[in-house]
Design a protein around this motif. Structure first.
Motif, short mmCIF file in Angstrom:
data_model
loop_
_atom_site.label_atom_id
_atom_site.label_comp_id
_atom_site.label_asym_id
_atom_site.label_seq_id
_atom_site.Cartn_x
_atom_site.Cartn_y
_atom_site.Cartn_z
N GLU A 123 -1.10 -22.71 -19.43
CA GLU A 123 -0.72 -23.61 -20.68
C GLU A 123 -1.82 -24.66 -20.76
O GLU A 123 -2.51 -25.07 -19.57
CB GLU A 123 0.65 -24.41 -20.63
CG GLU A 123 0.80 -25.23 -19.64
CD GLU A 123 2.16 -25.79 -19.73
OE1 GLU A 123 2.76 -26.73 -20.48
OE2 GLU A 123 3.26 -24.99 -19.24
N GLY A 124 -2.03 -24.97 -21.91
CA GLY A 124 -2.95 -26.16 -22.19
C GLY A 124 -3.41 -26.02 -23.60
O GLY A 124 -3.03 -25.25 -24.27
N PHE A 125 -4.68 -26.98 -23.81
CA PHE A 125 -5.14 -27.09 -25.17
C PHE A 125 -6.02 -26.01 -25.44
O PHE A 125 -7.01 -25.75 -24.44
CB PHE A 125 -5.41 -28.50 -25.29
CG PHE A 125 -4.59 -29.42 -25.71
CD1 PHE A 125 -3.87 -29.81 -27.11
CD2 PHE A 125 -3.88 -30.19 -24.65
CE1 PHE A 125 -2.95 -30.38 -27.23
CE2 PHE A 125 -3.01 -31.13 -25.21
CZ PHE A 125 -2.39 -31.25 -26.23
N VAL A 126 -6.24 -25.46 -26.69
CA VAL A 126 -7.25 -24.76 -27.09
C VAL A 126 -7.71 -25.51 -28.44
O VAL A 126 -6.91 -25.55 -29.40
CB VAL A 126 -6.82 -23.23 -27.36
CG1 VAL A 126 -7.97 -22.41 -27.94
CG2 VAL A 126 -6.25 -22.59 -26.33
N GLY A 127 -8.58 -26.38 -28.23
CA GLY A 127 -9.03 -27.30 -29.43
C GLY A 127 -7.95 -28.17 -29.30
O GLY A 127 -7.45 -28.89 -28.62
N ALA A 128 -7.54 -28.39 -30.69
CA ALA A 128 -6.31 -29.24 -31.02
C ALA A 128 -5.09 -28.80 -30.90
O ALA A 128 -3.97 -29.35 -30.94
CB ALA A 128 -6.44 -29.57 -32.29
#
Length: 136
Positions: free
Chosen positions: A46-51
């Motif tokens: 999991e994490g951010f991809v862009g915003a």
């Protein structure tokens, strides 16, 4: 996993790669190759991809979570692979060829609420990277 996908997922935290047995089981599901390719190097994360925030389920969780969410009953033809961490899942619409990616709420799950958000897994990641916070 190709370099383009690695670059799009550079802010992600991942688990170890999926086992060979699990990879074999996944191959039998006939899911898109760009999606399946990630499991050779990582297994969920999991994490951010862009915003946008993205949770990718582990290979061994896919069938279990789809069953627990009763996807086949409420949204037949959708195969969930993760979520945005905010009450909506991401899945492949297996009724389309090639499979499109849809976003669908977990609560009140119904095909009528499955919103197409990308033409492929890679396209989903690209859209997320460019998003201003909304894929819809």
């Amino acid at each position: 996993m190709n370099e383009h996908i690695k670059e799009l997922l550079n802010d992600f935290s991942f688990g170890e790669s999926a086992s060979k047995n699990v990879l074999s089981d996944l191959s039998a599901l006939k899911l898109p190759e760009d999606y399946l390719s990630i499991f050779a190097e990582l297994n969920g994360g999991e994490g951010f991809v862009g915003a946008e925030y993205l949770i990718l389920w582990k290979a061994e969780e896919l069938a279990v979570f789809n069953k627990e969410y009763e996807v086949e009953m409420y949204a037949p033809g959708i195969f969930l692979f993760g979520s945005n961490g905010g009450g909506e899942g991401f899945g492949f619409d297996t009724r389309s060829k090639p499979f499109k990616v849809v976003q669908i709420p977990f609560i009140g799950m119904d095909l009528q609420y499955a919103s197409p958000v990308a033409d492929s897994f890679t396209h989903l990641l690209e859209r997320m990277k460019e998003s201003d916070g909304s894929l819809l």
